[in-house]
Design a protein around this motif. Structure first.
Motif, PDB file in Angstrom:
ATOM      1  N   GLU A  56       0.759  -1.457  -0.159  1.00 26.58           N
ATOM      2  CA  GLU A  56      -0.039  -0.002   0.014  1.00 26.58           C
ATOM      3  C   GLU A  56       0.826   0.647  -0.291  1.00 26.58           C
ATOM      4  OE1 GLU A  56      -2.420  -0.387   3.305  1.00 26.58           O
ATOM      5  OE2 GLU A  56      -3.508  -2.331   2.323  1.00 26.58           O
ATOM      6  N   ALA A  57       1.905   1.136   0.674  1.00 24.05           N
ATOM      7  CA  ALA A  57       2.545   2.697   1.349  1.00 24.05           C
ATOM      8  C   ALA A  57       3.146   2.605  -0.418  1.00 24.05           C
ATOM      9  CB  ALA A  57       3.789   2.191   1.944  1.00 24.05           C
ATOM     10  N   ILE A  58       3.804   1.575  -0.800  1.00 25.70           N
ATOM     11  CA  ILE A  58       5.019   1.697  -2.830  1.00 25.70           C
ATOM     12  C   ILE A  58       3.092   2.000  -3.318  1.00 25.70           C
ATOM     13  CG2 ILE A  58       5.993   0.219  -4.222  1.00 25.70           C
ATOM     14  CD1 ILE A  58       6.897  -1.878  -1.944  1.00 25.70           C
ATOM     15  N   LEU A  59       2.035   1.651  -3.438  1.00 25.16           N
ATOM     16  CA  LEU A  59       1.536   2.339  -4.679  1.00 25.16           C
ATOM     17  C   LEU A  59       0.841   3.877  -4.317  1.00 25.16           C
ATOM     18  CD1 LEU A  59      -1.118  -0.752  -4.244  1.00 25.16           C
ATOM     19  CD2 LEU A  59       0.795  -0.045  -6.348  1.00 25.16           C
ATOM     20  N   THR A  60       1.131   4.505  -2.807  1.00 24.50           N
ATOM     21  CA  THR A  60       0.472   5.489  -2.871  1.00 24.50           C
ATOM     22  C   THR A  60       2.098   5.948  -2.929  1.00 24.50           C
ATOM     23  OG1 THR A  60       1.128   5.918  -0.454  1.00 24.50           O
ATOM     24  CG2 THR A  60      -1.293   5.243  -1.913  1.00 24.50           C
ATOM     25  N   ASP A  72       4.312   6.537  -1.167  1.00 24.45           N
ATOM     26  CA  ASP A  72       4.647   6.923   0.753  1.00 24.45           C
ATOM     27  C   ASP A  72       6.174   6.345   0.920  1.00 24.45           C
ATOM     28  OD1 ASP A  72       4.934   7.693   3.439  1.00 24.45           O
ATOM     29  OD2 ASP A  72       2.635   6.423   3.237  1.00 24.45           O
ATOM     30  N   ALA A  73       7.213   7.283   1.247  1.00 23.10           N
ATOM     31  CA  ALA A  73       8.544   6.652   1.308  1.00 23.10           C
ATOM     32  C   ALA A  73       8.735   6.851   2.589  1.00 23.10           C
ATOM     33  CB  ALA A  73       9.508   7.080   1.044  1.00 23.10           C
ATOM     34  N   ARG A  74       7.664   7.498   3.411  1.00 28.24           N
ATOM     35  CA  ARG A  74       8.310   7.288   5.034  1.00 28.24           C
ATOM     36  C   ARG A  74       7.643   6.533   5.498  1.00 28.24           C
ATOM     37  NH1 ARG A  74       5.781  12.367   8.296  1.00 28.24           N
ATOM     38  NH2 ARG A  74       6.440  11.300   9.868  1.00 28.24           N
ATOM     39  N   SER A  75       6.354   6.263   4.713  1.00 31.86           N
ATOM     40  CA  SER A  75       5.562   4.876   5.485  1.00 31.86           C
ATOM     41  C   SER A  75       6.570   3.433   5.263  1.00 31.86           C
ATOM     42  CB  SER A  75       4.147   4.069   4.848  1.00 31.86           C
ATOM     43  OG  SER A  75       3.680   5.306   6.031  1.00 31.86           O
ATOM     44  N   THR A  76       6.968   3.551   3.678  1.00 27.53           N
ATOM     45  CA  THR A  76       8.065   2.494   3.293  1.00 27.53           C
ATOM     46  C   THR A  76       9.138   2.307   4.536  1.00 27.53           C
ATOM     47  OG1 THR A  76       7.471   2.832   1.117  1.00 27.53           O
ATOM     48  CG2 THR A  76       9.305   1.539   1.685  1.00 27.53           C
ATOM     49  N   LYS A  77       9.637   2.735   4.644  1.00 28.29           N
ATOM     50  CA  LYS A  77      10.331   2.818   5.408  1.00 28.29           C
ATOM     51  C   LYS A  77      10.489   2.642   6.983  1.00 28.29           C
ATOM     52  CE  LYS A  77      14.908   6.294   6.583  1.00 28.29           C
ATOM     53  NZ  LYS A  77      15.330   7.209   7.294  1.00 28.29           N
ATOM     54  N   ALA A  78       9.241   3.315   7.585  1.00 28.90           N
ATOM     55  CA  ALA A  78       9.028   2.940   8.602  1.00 28.90           C
ATOM     56  C   ALA A  78       8.611   1.175   9.226  1.00 28.90           C
ATOM     57  CB  ALA A  78       7.846   3.832   9.425  1.00 28.90           C
ATOM     58  N   LEU A  79       7.618   0.537   7.948  1.00 29.32           N
ATOM     59  CA  LEU A  79       7.564  -0.718   7.518  1.00 29.32           C
ATOM     60  C   LEU A  79       8.707  -1.379   7.560  1.00 29.32           C
ATOM     61  CD1 LEU A  79       4.425  -0.081   5.715  1.00 29.32           C
ATOM     62  CD2 LEU A  79       4.674  -1.456   7.559  1.00 29.32           C
ATOM     63  N   LEU A  80       9.453  -1.321   7.524  1.00 25.84           N
ATOM     64  CA  LEU A  80      10.887  -2.015   6.925  1.00 25.84           C
ATOM     65  C   LEU A  80      11.527  -2.223   8.192  1.00 25.84           C
ATOM     66  CD1 LEU A  80      12.709  -0.883   3.486  1.00 25.84           C
ATOM     67  CD2 LEU A  80      11.447  -3.005   3.996  1.00 25.84           C
ATOM     68  N   ARG A  81      11.788  -1.117   8.963  1.00 22.29           N
ATOM     69  CA  ARG A  81      12.463  -1.135  10.520  1.00 22.29           C
ATOM     70  C   ARG A  81      11.249  -1.923  11.485  1.00 22.29           C
ATOM     71  NH1 ARG A  81      13.833   5.615  10.970  1.00 22.29           N
ATOM     72  NH2 ARG A  81      15.376   5.503   9.752  1.00 22.29           N
ATOM     73  N   ARG A  82      10.333  -1.826  11.197  1.00 22.77           N
ATOM     74  CA  ARG A  82       9.282  -2.945  12.367  1.00 22.77           C
ATOM     75  C   ARG A  82       9.838  -4.375  11.445  1.00 22.77           C
ATOM     76  NH1 ARG A  82       4.221  -0.491  12.972  1.00 22.77           N
ATOM     77  NH2 ARG A  82       3.960  -2.289  14.636  1.00 22.77           N
ATOM     78  N   LEU A 123       7.546  -3.342  -8.109  1.00 26.96           N
ATOM     79  CA  LEU A 123       6.127  -2.016  -7.853  1.00 26.96           C
ATOM     80  C   LEU A 123       6.649  -1.388  -8.101  1.00 26.96           C
ATOM     81  CD1 LEU A 123       3.048  -1.965  -7.809  1.00 26.96           C
ATOM     82  CD2 LEU A 123       3.675  -2.352  -5.205  1.00 26.96           C
ATOM     83  N   ALA A 124       8.052  -0.832  -6.846  1.00 27.75           N
ATOM     84  CA  ALA A 124       8.379   0.765  -6.858  1.00 27.75           C
ATOM     85  C   ALA A 124       9.300   0.512  -8.211  1.00 27.75           C
ATOM     86  CB  ALA A 124       9.313   0.060  -5.606  1.00 27.75           C
TER      87      ALA A 124
END
Length: 148
Positions: free
Chosen positions: A15-19, A21-31, A48-49
């Protein structure tokens, strides 16, 4: 529980990639979201990216361990990230993929399809093709069956 959490993170990552949203992508990868986990159709996050032209997100995924030469599969999303970015003329994404080790001559479809340079040239995307040539991409001497 861990598998359910990974699936949830993976869905959010797509979802973050589709929108974009690099910030959310980074946070999800950290989690703990996996940068290589495919969605239910077989699409990889990096593909996809790349097809979306999200260079920063592609960089984040590769820094988290996504391989730039793994092929994606699924309806409308089969091929390599570099071929996807080259096909659409996403030059900055192509640069990121090459900087992280993508092979500029790697043919998609298990070696039977097009190269990134063939995609860029047929686009036509001359700026993208030039970046690929500068990275060592060689013009093909033969075309796979079914290509123009």
């Amino acid at each position: 529980m861990k598998q359910r959490r990974q699936k949830k993170f993976s869905q959010r990552l797509f979802e973050a990639i589709l929108t974009g949203d690099a910030r959310s992508t980074k946070a999800l990868l950290r989690r703990g979201a996996s940068p290589d986990r495919r969605n239910s159709e077989g699409t990889t996050p990096l593909y996809l990216a790349s097809v979306q032209g999200e260079a920063e997100i592609a960089r984040l995924l590769m820094e988290a361990g996504a391989s730039p030469d793994i092929e994606s599969s699924g309806p409308g999303s089969d091929g390599t990230p570099l071929c996807a970015a080259a096909c659409w003329g996403h030059t900055e994404t192509v640069r990121q993929l090459l900087a992280h080790g993508a092979d500029p001559d790697f043919r998609e479809d298990q070696g039977t399809g097009r190269t990134p340079l063939e995609w860029a040239d047929s686009g036509p995307h001359p700026d993208t093709a030039e970046v690929l040539r500068a990275a060592g991409a060689q013009p093909s001497r033969h075309r796979p069956a079914g290509t123009v």
